[in-house]
Design a protein around this motif. Structure first.
Motif, mmCIF file in Angstrom:
data_model
loop_
_atom_site.group_PDB
_atom_site.id
_atom_site.type_symbol
_atom_site.label_atom_id
_atom_site.label_comp_id
_atom_site.label_asym_id
_atom_site.label_seq_id
_atom_site.Cartn_x
_atom_site.Cartn_y
_atom_site.Cartn_z
ATOM 1 N N PRO A 118 0.859 -1.222 -0.110
ATOM 2 C CA PRO A 118 -0.078 -0.146 -0.089
ATOM 3 C C PRO A 118 0.749 1.189 0.159
ATOM 4 C CG PRO A 118 -0.834 -1.472 1.652
ATOM 5 C CD PRO A 118 0.447 -2.176 1.213
ATOM 6 N N ASP A 119 0.179 2.320 -0.419
ATOM 7 C CA ASP A 119 0.844 3.750 -0.212
ATOM 8 C C ASP A 119 1.631 3.782 1.116
ATOM 9 O OD1 ASP A 119 -0.272 3.936 -2.889
ATOM 10 O OD2 ASP A 119 -1.553 5.465 -2.169
ATOM 11 N N GLY A 120 2.929 4.574 0.883
ATOM 12 C CA GLY A 120 3.326 4.952 2.239
ATOM 13 C C GLY A 120 4.725 4.069 2.354
ATOM 14 N N TYR A 121 4.756 2.818 1.864
ATOM 15 C CA TYR A 121 5.954 2.048 1.922
ATOM 16 C C TYR A 121 7.108 2.624 1.324
ATOM 17 C CZ TYR A 121 3.453 -1.828 4.425
ATOM 18 O OH TYR A 121 2.773 -2.422 5.249
ATOM 19 N N ASP A 122 7.130 3.494 0.155
ATOM 20 C CA ASP A 122 8.310 4.032 -0.357
ATOM 21 C C ASP A 122 9.073 4.977 0.675
ATOM 22 O OD1 ASP A 122 6.084 5.761 -0.313
ATOM 23 O OD2 ASP A 122 6.752 6.832 -2.002
ATOM 24 N N MET A 123 8.424 5.392 1.667
ATOM 25 C CA MET A 123 9.106 6.255 2.612
ATOM 26 C C MET A 123 9.808 5.588 3.715
ATOM 27 S SD MET A 123 8.774 9.253 1.241
ATOM 28 C CE MET A 123 9.401 10.291 2.414
ATOM 29 N N LEU A 124 9.224 4.330 3.863
ATOM 30 C CA LEU A 124 9.695 3.346 4.749
ATOM 31 C C LEU A 124 10.963 2.913 4.302
ATOM 32 C CD1 LEU A 124 6.608 1.626 6.261
ATOM 33 C CD2 LEU A 124 7.637 3.494 7.306
ATOM 34 N N PHE A 125 11.134 2.418 3.102
ATOM 35 C CA PHE A 125 12.211 2.118 2.408
ATOM 36 C C PHE A 125 13.242 3.269 2.088
ATOM 37 C CE2 PHE A 125 9.628 -1.530 1.619
ATOM 38 C CZ PHE A 125 10.799 -2.739 1.365
#
Length: 131
Positions: A118-125
């Protein structure tokens, strides 16, 4: 190419500014196991193949979750598995582990992983998608 356990953990320790390897190891195990529940297919196996033998099964062999977690719920999941964690410290732990993993993997693989989530995982990575 698989990184050694010591090298992977040293990178996580440095990124997370952990006081001990044990603290970093626990964070890595929690984050990778939870991530493994939300990935499927070739991307999960390719990502696991980059990890040392200690961590690869946590990602590769995790039982699939019944439903995907939003990035916010992923953070809350980590809070639930690390004693004394807060949302802020869980985000720090996640960032230390997932950005280390992202540095090991080809960008195309990380993009494929992020597309599954889902959206938002790009920032977690630590791998923000273009706006």
């Amino acid at each position: 190419m698989t990184i050694s356990w010591g090298d992977f953990l040293a990178r996580v320790v440095e990124r997370g500014e952990y006081r001990s390897e044990a603290e970093a190891d626990h964070a890595a195990r929690v984050v990778l196991a939870l991530l493994g529940e939300h990935l499927v297919g070739a991307e999960r196996n390719e990502l696991a193949a980059l990890l040392p033998g200690t961590y690869a099964p946590l990602l590769r062999d995790a039982r699939p979750a019944a439903e995907p977690l939003t990035a916010e719920r992923f953070v809350q999941g980590v809070v639930g598995w690390i004693d004394g964690a807060t949302e802020a410290t869980a985000q720090w732990d996640i960032g230390a582990v997932l950005s280390t993993l992202a540095d090991l993997a080809p960008a195309e693989l990380i993009d494929g992983v992020i597309e599954q989530l889902p959206d938002g995982y790009d920032m977690l990575f630590g791998h923000p998608l273009p706006a």
